[in-house]
Design a protein around this motif. Structure first.
Motif, short mmCIF file in Angstrom:
data_model
loop_
_atom_site.label_atom_id
_atom_site.label_comp_id
_atom_site.label_asym_id
_atom_site.label_seq_id
_atom_site.Cartn_x
_atom_site.Cartn_y
_atom_site.Cartn_z
N UNK A 11 0.95 4.70 -2.19
CA UNK A 11 0.70 6.12 -1.59
C UNK A 11 2.06 6.71 -2.07
N UNK A 12 3.20 6.13 -2.37
CA UNK A 12 4.35 6.85 -2.91
C UNK A 12 4.00 7.21 -4.34
N UNK A 13 3.41 6.50 -5.10
CA UNK A 13 3.08 6.74 -6.55
C UNK A 13 2.24 7.84 -6.70
N UNK A 14 1.14 8.16 -5.92
CA UNK A 14 0.19 9.08 -6.24
C UNK A 14 0.61 10.70 -5.31
N UNK A 15 1.65 10.31 -4.52
CA UNK A 15 2.05 11.30 -3.63
C UNK A 15 1.04 11.49 -2.50
N UNK A 17 -5.63 12.03 -3.27
CA UNK A 17 -4.55 11.12 -3.51
C UNK A 17 -4.49 10.03 -2.77
N UNK A 43 1.35 10.25 0.41
CA UNK A 43 2.09 10.44 1.71
C UNK A 43 2.11 11.79 2.25
N UNK A 44 1.97 11.87 3.64
CA UNK A 44 2.33 13.27 4.14
C UNK A 44 2.59 12.71 5.56
N UNK A 68 0.88 -1.27 0.21
CA UNK A 68 0.11 0.08 0.10
C UNK A 68 0.98 1.22 0.00
N UNK A 69 2.03 1.20 0.81
CA UNK A 69 2.74 2.31 0.83
C UNK A 69 3.42 2.76 -0.60
N UNK A 129 -7.14 7.61 -4.45
CA UNK A 129 -6.61 7.05 -6.04
C UNK A 129 -5.51 6.02 -5.81
#
Lengths: 151, 774
Positions: free
Chosen positions: A87-91, A137, A93-94, A83-84, A140
């Motif tokens: 998250x990295x692909x679509x940005x 994001x 992560x915050x 999953x991470x 997505x």
């Protein structure tokens, strides 16, 4: 009080206070991915799975965990890692304070066998507040992750 | 305009996303020592009172209580919690604990005990006798009120900021270009209106958290969820009179800040308790404490006047502001100044412009820094009244904006006049694609077909509203950021920065900037932030400064490191430096076969020949603060029978120069938009008559959920800011500014009702619609 529970596949005997909530017990036993964001079951940060159902651990008395199967994100490392990547692909992560709880709800949705549409996904994750991303994001990323996992 | 890059402006996942998702220990409370004393704070039930007596004997005698602190235990060193550079533009008007309590939730006493239950029981055993005083709860009545919130003599301003506590004034400001009253008198059309903004709460998901211990070198070590570790160290040292060299502040992973963690919160009490007891301690705010006892956005009333010629040239803008700083004056002056300085230059062709007003104390939760920092308040007022002016002129509001807004290579006299607490810095808009942002935004929202409204059923209307905005990139000549790069054997680098990653992705984008210059993959740059012992100085994550200021520091360090490794390669290959070609991994001698890899060179430098450690440092302060710009458009669907509305789409077109990390930049914009939508739509703030905050939990204070809006459409303009690292400007705050005005304008276009008090709730719309029927 003694509580017998299976945590991330391991049988544990937990020593708990009668008025203790599971978020505090789990942190005391070093399951540090379980974090407290509020104390009114509003934010979703402290989500864990009890018998595969997402539960806010800030309102779940530890004594209720007796005989239950508890899952924290430490128990689903492969799913969380995958999953991470999305998250990295679509940005998406915050700060990530809410991410571990989200990973568990996504995992629960995956295991539930319910159909994945934009609407079910939104409703399934509406309990996870995020102040960083604007949600789109994340949405997505999760959708892509669930799509990939289906294949 | 765009340049070709390898590491910046290309898709790069966050360097830390995986570990965070997998739940690895990272945040402040994850890193507290297991036997830490638990700190709990006794808080005032009164909005304004003097502590006549306080008896802690019973609490101290309770088994398991380590220490109880009251105002009697502290030397009276006034400080400000603001967390700014030194000297601060905020008044020193706060004491670690005080004999006065100035809002419901103010600190009365602190207890440290072996566990939470004992600490809470001890709080209930503290006996306090209060002399209740008349609170000032209405900020419009505060100035000159008979009740003086800060009567004490030992508080002060660090330099003139208009501080006049005897009149309940924390700061005041005034500036004028031209003669605005005359300009407005001579204008063909004038519109005048007042706007109110509310005390928005940050609601970062990680509450304010700190832990402290004394290490084996007898130094006080704090882990803190802070945006400003270096300022925290300085403020603790000055206030508690501990030598700076005896304090170390470590900022671990931080779970969001948005300005709320720029200020000092629990650090003062945790430091004092660990210093006195020698024992580790920790303090995590409850969610109620985060709402009730940290800080909020400054509520404001903005009285606007705007004039224009009948063909639509804006001639003058006059803004009087009254800002409510709550019980303490953190960021009182600077937030207020930004309300003018990062809003009014949008319309730079005016003959006259005035900005003036007061920032007053009240007996409510203290106001502080919050993403947008005054600009969102000013933007709501200005961009609402520009739409009102357009209507009066019979012009399209976007056409009015296009005719009057600031363009590339232009300037505004305001830049030189207004800084943050001091005079400003003159600058030209060397990069400004606002004209593109407006044009493209209108295309994306389908302005031509959808503006102003369309009926979609007998009682539902869809409408469009827009606004433009600007922000800054750091505080020129004040805030300096620094970076250190270290070459390791095997040819990878450590990047040590004081820049404060709080979830916005700064560690990732700073690694990208270093990697771009060094010619390596981002994975070869290992980032560490921020630790007052181990990393160089940085003011912290605020004022939209990290990409621009800290990014420039990283770029300078990386340029120096690049020339250092090239020089060492030349020495090793026994040729002149000029003959070396370097792609980041391999050094080649021009025209020859000789080469050496960075990995081999670094191993040689560590173990074999010419042994040395290569370290490069860069530091940077801005000489200007190039603004990012954006145009925001919202489409709403309003139910005319109930006043309810849905946000269907929010279009943002942003000029932030080069996006160092396009996905993370989009995340900053979209997160800002939704936080701004919270202020515009859902986040209502209510106080009880006695001054107690009612909206002090997440059930009553409603931040947006994933159902709040249907769609975000975000694009970036092709823009390059020469002074920024690889052409970048800031992007952290710009996203939050436009939603309040865009929503208010869209609601007006749908209903004919203009909401002048945030948030724009269904109740307000319906009430005004009903009023109109009568």
């Amino acid at each position: 009080m003694k509580v017998n529970a299976t945590i991330n596949g391991m049988k544990r005997v937990l020593d708990v206070q009668p008025d203790e909530y599971l978020v505090d017990t789990l942190r005391r036993y070093n399951y540090l991915s379980v974090r407290r964001g509020c104390d009114t079951t509003s934010c979703g940060v402290c989500t864990i799975l009890v018998d595969d159902q997402p539960v806010p651990s800030c309102a779940y008395l530890s004594v209720r965990a007796d005989g239950k199967t508890i899952t924290t994100v430490e128990g689903i490392p492969k799913h969380a890692e995958k999953l991470s990547e999305h998250f990295g692909e679509t940005g998406a992560d915050q700060c990530g304070f809410c991410n571990s709880g989200i990973a568990l709800s996504v995992y629960a949705l995956q295991k539930s066998g319910k159909g994945i549409t934009d609407e079910t996904l939104r409703h399934y994750l509406v309990g996870h507040l995020c102040r960083c991303t604007g949600y789109q994001a994340q949405h997505q990323a999760i959708k892509k992750y669930l799509g990939d996992s289906d294949e | 305009m765009s340049k070709s890059f390898k590491a910046v402006n290309v898709k790069t996942p966050s360097i830390d996303g995986k570990g965070i998702m997998m739940g690895r220990p990272a945040f402040t409370d994850d890193l507290a020592l297991k036997d830490s004393l638990i700190i709990k704070v006794l808080r005032s039930p009164h909005a304004f009172a003097k502590i006549v007596s306080i008896d802690t004997k019973k609490a101290e005698e309770l088994a398991g209580v380590e220490i109880v602190l009251t105002h009697k235990d502290f030397k009276r060193n006034a400080y400000t919690r603001a967390g700014q550079g030194y000297p601060e533009p905020s008044p020193h008007d706060k004491f670690p604990l005080d004999e006065y309590v100035r809002y419901v939730g103010d600190e009365v006493a602190a207890v440290a005990a072996v566990d939470e239950a004992t600490a809470l029981e001890a709080l209930s055993l503290i006996e306090v006798e209060y002399e209740k005083l008349t609170p000032v709860l209405d900020f419009e009545q505060a100035k000159g009120h008979e009740s003086i919130i800060h009567p004490e003599e030992d508080i002060y301003e660090m330099f003139p900021i208009g501080f006049d506590p005897k009149k309940n004034v924390a700061a005041a400001y005034s500036m004028e270009v031209g003669d605005v009253e005359r300009t407005l008198k001579e204008s063909d059309v004038v519109v005048e209106e007042s706007f109110y903004t509310q005390a928005q709460a940050h609601v970062m998901l990680e509450p304010h958290t700190v832990n402290a211990h004394i290490d084996y070198q007898d130094r006080l070590v704090l882990y803190s969820a802070t945006q400003t570790p270096f300022h925290v160290r300085r403020i603790l040292s000055q206030t508690l009179e501990i030598p700076l060299s005896k304090i170390r502040v470590i900022k671990p992973r931080v779970g969001g800040g948005f300005g709320g963690k720029q200020a000092i919160h629990g650090e003062m009490l945790a430091a004092a308790i660990t210093k006195r007891t020698g024992k580790p301690s920790k303090l995590t705010y409850t969610r109620k404490e985060v709402f009730e006892s940290s800080c909020t956005r400054h509520p404001m009333r903005l009285d606007m006047k705007i004039g224009a010629t009948k063909d639509g040239k804006i001639t003058g803008i006059d803004c009087y502001g009254l800002s409510d700083t709550g019980a303490y004056g953190e960021h009182a002056l600077t937030v207020f100044m930004v309300t003018g300085s990062k809003v009014l230059p949008l319309y730079n062709k005016v003959d006259s412009v005035r900005f003036h007003g007061d920032v007053v104390y009240t007996n409510t939760v203290s106001s502080g820094a919050f993403r947008g920092y005054g600009a969102i308040q000013g933007n709501y007022a200005l961009e609402s009244i520009v739409d009102m002016l357009a209507e009066k002129l019979g012009m399209d509001p976007m056409e009015l904006r296009q005719k009057n807004m600031i363009l590339e290579n232009e300037t505004s006299p305001i830049f030189e006049i207004m800084g943050e607490g001091t005079e400003g810095t003159a600058m030209n808009m060397d990069s400004c694609k606002l004209d593109y942002c407006v044009k493209r935004g209108m295309e994306l929202i389908d302005y031509k077909n959808k503006y102003p409204k369309r009926k979609v059923s007998d009682h539902k209307v869809r409408s469009i509203g827009g606004a433009i905005a600007m922000q800054g990139s750091g505080i020129p000549y004040i805030d300096m950021g620094a970076a250190i790069l270290k070459l390791n054997d095997d040819g990878f680098y450590n990047l040590m920065v004081g820049a404060t990653e709080i979830g916005q992705g700064s560690d990732t984008i700073l690694a990208q900037i270093a990697a771009e210059q060094l010619g390596v993959d981002v994975s070869k740059v290992i980032v560490y932030s921020s630790d007052t012992d181990l990393t160089p100085f940085d003011p912290g994550a605020y004022a939209s400064s990290t990409t621009y200021v800290s990014g420039n520091a990283v770029l300078k360090a990386a340029k120096e490191m690049r020339s250092m490794v090239i020089a060492e390669a030349a020495r090793s290959l026994e040729v002149d430096i000029e003959r070396i070609e370097f792609d980041g991994e391999v050094f080649r001698v021009k025209g020859e076969d000789d080469k050496i890899t960075l990995s081999d060179l670094s191993n040689r430098l560590y173990y074999n020949e010419d042994q040395k450690q290569l370290v490069a440092t860069g530091s940077y302060y801005g000489t200007k603060s190039p603004p990012p710009f954006m145009a925001g458009f919202v489409e709403v669907e309003v139910d005319l029978e109930t006043g309810e509305y849905d946000v269907l789409d929010y279009v943002s077109v942003v000029d932030c120069g080069t996006t160092i990390n396009p996905e993370l930049a989009r995340g900053q914009v979209e997160g800002g938009i939704v936080q701004g939508l919270g202020m515009a739509v859902t986040e209502d703030v209510h106080y009880a008559k006695n001054g107690k905050l009612i909206t002090s939990d997440m059930l009553n204070y409603k931040i947006p959920t994933n159902l709040t809006l249907k769609k975000l459409t975000t694009e970036f303009a092709d823009s390059y800011e020469e002074s920024g690292p690889y052409g970048a400007k800031s992007v952290g705050e710009i996203g939050i500014d436009t939603p309040p005005a865009a929503i208010a304008n869209a609601i007006y276009n749908a209903t004919g009702v203009r909401i002048k008090t945030l948030p724009v709730t269904s109740e307000k719309i319906l009430k005004r619609l009903k009023d109109k029927e009568i």
